[in-house]
Design a protein around this motif. Structure first.
Motif, short mmCIF file in Angstrom:
data_model
loop_
_atom_site.label_atom_id
_atom_site.label_comp_id
_atom_site.label_asym_id
_atom_site.label_seq_id
_atom_site.Cartn_x
_atom_site.Cartn_y
_atom_site.Cartn_z
N ILE A 1 0.83 -1.20 0.00
CA ILE A 1 0.00 0.00 0.00
C ILE A 1 0.87 1.25 0.00
N ALA A 2 1.96 1.24 0.75
CA ALA A 2 2.87 2.39 0.76
C ALA A 2 3.46 2.62 -0.64
N GLU A 3 3.83 1.53 -1.33
CA GLU A 3 4.37 1.66 -2.68
C GLU A 3 3.33 2.23 -3.64
N ALA A 4 2.08 1.75 -3.51
CA ALA A 4 1.03 2.24 -4.38
C ALA A 4 0.73 3.71 -4.09
N MET A 5 0.70 4.10 -2.82
CA MET A 5 0.45 5.48 -2.47
C MET A 5 1.55 6.40 -2.98
N THR A 6 2.78 5.91 -2.95
CA THR A 6 3.90 6.70 -3.47
C THR A 6 3.70 6.99 -4.95
N ALA A 7 3.28 5.97 -5.69
CA ALA A 7 3.05 6.15 -7.13
C ALA A 7 1.92 7.15 -7.38
N ILE A 8 0.88 7.07 -6.58
CA ILE A 8 -0.24 7.99 -6.77
C ILE A 8 0.17 9.42 -6.45
N ARG A 9 0.91 9.60 -5.35
CA ARG A 9 1.30 10.95 -4.95
C ARG A 9 2.30 11.56 -5.92
N ASP A 10 3.12 10.71 -6.54
CA ASP A 10 4.09 11.23 -7.51
C ASP A 10 3.39 11.82 -8.73
N ASN A 11 2.18 11.42 -8.97
CA ASN A 11 1.45 11.90 -10.15
C ASN A 11 0.26 12.79 -9.78
N SER A 12 0.28 13.31 -8.56
CA SER A 12 -0.82 14.16 -8.11
C SER A 12 -0.28 15.48 -7.57
N PRO A 13 -1.03 16.57 -7.76
CA PRO A 13 -0.62 17.85 -7.16
C PRO A 13 -0.72 17.78 -5.64
N GLU A 14 0.17 18.47 -4.96
CA GLU A 14 0.18 18.44 -3.50
C GLU A 14 -0.82 19.45 -2.94
N ASP A 15 -1.38 19.08 -1.82
CA ASP A 15 -2.29 19.95 -1.09
C ASP A 15 -1.46 20.74 -0.06
N PRO A 16 -1.46 22.07 -0.11
CA PRO A 16 -0.65 22.84 0.84
C PRO A 16 -0.92 22.51 2.30
N ASP A 17 -2.16 22.17 2.61
CA ASP A 17 -2.47 21.82 3.99
C ASP A 17 -1.76 20.53 4.38
N ASP A 18 -1.74 19.56 3.48
CA ASP A 18 -1.03 18.32 3.74
C ASP A 18 0.46 18.58 3.96
N LEU A 19 1.03 19.48 3.18
CA LEU A 19 2.46 19.76 3.31
C LEU A 19 2.79 20.29 4.70
N VAL A 20 1.91 21.16 5.25
CA VAL A 20 2.15 21.70 6.59
C VAL A 20 2.02 20.60 7.63
N ARG A 21 0.98 19.80 7.52
CA ARG A 21 0.78 18.73 8.49
C ARG A 21 1.95 17.75 8.47
N GLU A 22 2.37 17.37 7.30
CA GLU A 22 3.43 16.37 7.18
C GLU A 22 4.79 16.93 7.58
N ALA A 23 4.98 18.25 7.42
CA ALA A 23 6.21 18.86 7.92
C ALA A 23 6.27 18.74 9.43
N TYR A 24 5.14 18.96 10.09
CA TYR A 24 5.11 18.82 11.55
C TYR A 24 5.33 17.36 11.96
N MET A 25 4.69 16.43 11.24
CA MET A 25 4.86 15.01 11.55
C MET A 25 6.33 14.60 11.46
N ARG A 26 7.00 15.05 10.41
CA ARG A 26 8.42 14.71 10.26
C ARG A 26 9.26 15.33 11.36
N THR A 27 8.88 16.53 11.79
CA THR A 27 9.60 17.18 12.88
C THR A 27 9.50 16.36 14.16
N VAL A 28 8.30 15.89 14.49
CA VAL A 28 8.11 15.06 15.67
C VAL A 28 8.87 13.75 15.51
N LEU A 29 8.87 13.19 14.33
CA LEU A 29 9.54 11.92 14.08
C LEU A 29 11.05 12.06 14.30
#
Length: 796
Positions: free
Chosen positions: A206-234
């Motif tokens: 599922i992670a591999e499939a999601m990677t392929a989908i996201r590589d071909n999709s425009p990013e949502d700015p809200d997702d970028l902010v959330r995921e930046a925080y997630m990576r910071t905590v990680l």
């Protein structure tokens, strides 16, 4: 990397089982879960047996509780099961999504979806529900105005970009894309086959499939902010632990696995402010979890998923046994043979469709064919009670909560009223102490905008010893209780403060009058003096006669039935008598030269006051009111609707006899009087019911003669008024009038003492019109059936 990323489907039972299996195998040192970090201190309550899912985390702004959000969990939610595993195994748990406090400051920059854009994918929503005017939120279902559309979850309200255009959005449904790639047109069924039934973790795939989908999709700015925080905590977590487990929506896995510079994440998060927020656990329901309720991250069949997750074996037979129980509870005979045959049919359908096991579609079709006899209502019953479910979660009594919520819980226990997700009827006898306490509690809650109970229309406002309610607890009431806390720490105190505040701010007399009745129903004795003072002040300033008349019915009900509720009503009788005196004095000048609409309004007000006067135990007031009506009823400038209505009220009160009523009726029905005026008079007179025409043959004859003499060119103008008048009669009254008009079959119009007679030739005149309405020709030969039906008050 020291962490394992488990990309799950929110509220997927297969994902939940797989996550628990992987956690038991990995034995992590710490668990990170997608969710609001402000709720970390509430994780310990998961170990309490009193915290029973479905439940939700409730977060709200400390200074404005209306700005709030929910994060729901069911027993089959992967996040819930992961947290339960961690708590049971003494593994620290930390929520690591973007803080809710950031969202409330409005610092997030989000694009507005274009019209018709359903928003982010419903199957990979981050699991929060927004309630009220939240300026951003960590995710979720919106209760109230939804910005993003019904098809998917929005991560809080979305701000407009330059020009109002929509910014880039992630695919509508990435899980749907995976299902379509596998040949499925239904993502739910794909998940059932791949995860729920086969129990395949498939996290890497599922992670591999999601990677392929996201590589071909425009990013949502809200997702970028959330995921930046997630990576910071990680990154911070890696400094302390070597074995980390991460449970999050599958959509976020590629972003967390991606190597991103620290400075880039810091730039996205820089300068963001935090609001002060509070969190607690609150009960949830499967009805609110269902995707059709508006929750973007919901599922369409939470009851079915609960069954899948909690059933150790024999999933289909056990489900059909429960379905049989539902049908039997509604009086539908369902035997064990039905269950056996339905189970066999479900298995056969699964085999024909190449499925490993029967799913919800198969068991539903089998139950419909074998157990429901194809009846849609029976299928809907099973769907409501089993597929969606009626489960309501619970929280421990000592759970941190606002004092108002704690007081309500105590009041519910004292009144022996348990909150339930299923709507149920409650019949109260106010002469019983327990029922009186229940009534007061329900009315007080309605005062603070927590409508746990809705008065049944059949009893509402009747003022009898009995009340009927429809009760249903909604999860969002938790937010209402937080909002109500600004008025008081107990239900009674909050309701009292809110009523007093409303009385101070009331602009019209009717507003204050409603509050007087509220004080009675909710037993708000401390608010009553201030409300009564406001009523006196508004009544003295209001010169509109219709406003004064509208205020009297509620006051009369309060006076009449105050003793039933053991309420002290000192002073109210004086105010009521004063209002009625002003109405009697002002009514003569208010009834002249009225338009049709104004006459209808005044007619309704007169009816209301007349009924209210009948409730008052004051013969002097009643005599004054009837004397006023007598002085008005004979006026020549009175609108026909009012003239007829006043005549009927005086007849019913015994102030006019039948002969005088017939004399007055002849005046507007004579030749030369506009037919519309006569029709309005008849409408006003007959508004009290049609039995009068059944028992007074002379009156019926007079009315029939008038109808027969209306000119053809004026009849179309009169017909709507007559139709509205006679259409309001009960079916039995219409039937009796029809029988009286028809009389003996074939009798002459002027013959027969048992009726007014029937003229076949005149009846034939309506046949062309009936033929056009019914769509086929009706000749004179069909008149007999029509005549018989007409005599019964029907047309067939």
């Amino acid at each position: 990397m020291p962490e394992r990323l488990y990309g799950i489907r929110h509220h997927g039972p297969g994902s939940a089982r797989a996550v628990v299996q992987e956690l038991a195998r990995q034995r992590p040192e710490v668990l990170l879960v997608e969710g609001p970090p402000e709720a970390d201190g509430l994780v310990r309550w998961v170990a309490d047996a009193g915290l029973e899912p479905p439940v939700a985390l409730l977060g709200y702004a400390s200074d404005d509780p209306r700005r709030a959000a929910f994060w729901p969990f069911a027993v089959f939610s992967p996040e819930w099961q992961a947290i339960r595993w961690a708590v049971d195994n003494d593994v620290p748990v930390r929520f690591f999504d973007l803080p809710f406090a950031y969202r409330l400051t409005g610092d997030t920059k989000q694009p507005t979806p274009a019209p018709g854009d359903p928003g982010p994918p419903s199957s990979e929503a981050p699991g929060g529900e927004t309630v009220g005017p939240v300026e951003g939120g960590p995710g979720g279902e919106t209760v109230g105005p939804v910005e993003g559309g019904p098809g998917g979850e929005t991560d809080g309200p979305v701000e407009a970009g330059p020009g109002g255009e929509a910014g880039p959005r992630r695919p509508v449904d990435p899980i749907g894309e995976l299902a379509a790639a596998a040949g499925y047109d239904d993502p739910e069924r794909w998940w059932e086959d791949v995860v729920e039934h086969r129990g395949m973790p498939a996290f890497e795939a599922i992670a591999e499939a999601m990677t392929a989908i996201r590589d071909n999709s425009p990013e949502d700015p809200d997702d970028l902010v959330r995921e930046a925080y997630m990576r910071t905590v990680l990154r911070e977590t890696r400094k302390k632990y070597s074995e980390i487990a991460v449970v999050c929506g599958a959509w976020h896995v590629p972003a967390l696995a991606r190597k991103v510079a620290v400075k880039d994440d810091a730039a996205l998060l820089k300068g963001r402010r935090k609001a002060k927020v509070d969190f607690t656990w609150v009960p949830w329901t499967y009805g609110r979890l269902a995707s059709w309720s508006g929750y973007g991250a919901g599922v369409s069949s939470p009851g079915w998923y609960h069954h899948l997750f909690t059933s150790a074996g024999e999933v289909v037979p056990r489900w059909l046994v429960d379905a049989a129980g539902v049908l039997r509870s509604e009086g539908v005979p369902t035997s064990s043979a039905h269950v056996i045959e339905a189970a066999r049919l479900a298995e056969a359908l699964a085999t024909l469709r190449g499925r490993p096991l029967a799913g919800l579609a198969e068991v539903t079709e089998a139950a419909e064919a074998v157990m429901c006899d194809g009846e849609p209502l029976r299928v809907e019953l099973i769907s409501r009670k089993l597929v969606v479910g009626e489960r309501l979660g619970g929280v421990p009594d000592d759970m941190p909560a606002v004092p108002l919520a704690k007081d309500l819980a105590a009041q519910q226990r004292a009144a022996r009223l348990k909150p339930e997700a299923l709507e149920r009827a409650l019949d109260l006898d106010l002469r019983k102490e327990t029922d009186l306490r229940r009534s007061r509690l329900l009315h007080r809650l309605r005062t603070i905008e927590v409508p746990w109970g809705e008065p049944a229309a059949t009893r509402r406002g009747t003022g009898t010893f009995r009340e009927e309610w429809r009760l249903r607890w909604q999860p969002e009431f938790a937010v209402r209780l937080v909002e109500g806390s600004m008025y008081g720490t107990t239900v009674a105190a909050a309701a009292t403060a809110k009523v007093v505040r409303a009385a101070d701010r009331a602009e019209t007399l009717a507003d204050v009058t409603a509050l007087v009745e509220t004080c009675l129903l909710a037993d708000l004795a401390e608010a009553y003096p201030q409300v009564l003072a406001a009523l006196d002040a508004r009544a003295a300033l209001d010169a509109d006669i219709t406003h004064l008349m509208a205020a009297i019915p509620a006051l009369a009900r309060t006076l009449r039935y105050g003793d039933v509720r053991r309420t002290d009503l000192a002073g109210l009788a004086t105010v009521t008598a004063s209002l009625l005196g002003r109405v009697c004095a002002g009514l003569p000048s208010a009834v002249g030269s009225l338009s049709d609409e104004a006459a209808k309004l005044l007619r309704d007000r007169v009816d209301g006051v007349h009924a209210a006067v009948g409730l008052l135990e004051d013969d002097g007031l009643r005599e004054r009111w009837l004397s006023t009506l007598e002085s008005l009823a004979g006026r020549a400038d009175l609108h026909g609707l009012l003239a007829g209505r006043l005549t009927r009220l005086l007849l019913d009160a015994g102030r006019l006899d039948g002969a005088e009523v017939r004399r007055r009726l002849r005046l507007p029905l004579t030749v030369g009087t506009p037919p519309a005026h006569g029709a309005a008079w008849v409408e006003g007179f007959l508004a009290g019911g049609g039995l009068l025409l059944v028992h007074d043959e002379a009156l019926l004859t007079l009315l029939d003669d008038w109808l027969a003499d209306i000119p053809a060119d004026a009849f179309d103008d009169v017909l709507p008024l007559l139709r509205r008048t006679f259409g309001a009669f009960d079916a039995g009254e219409r039937r009796a009038i029809g029988e009286r008009v028809a009389g003996p079959r074939g009798a002459a119009r002027d013959g027969g003492s048992d009726g007014l007679g029937f003229d076949p030739q005149r009846a034939d005149l309506v046949l062309p019109t009936l033929s056009a309405l019914l769509g086929h020709d009706i000749g004179p030969g069909g008149r007999g059936a029509i005549t018989t039906s007409a005599a019964n008050g029907e047309v067939r």
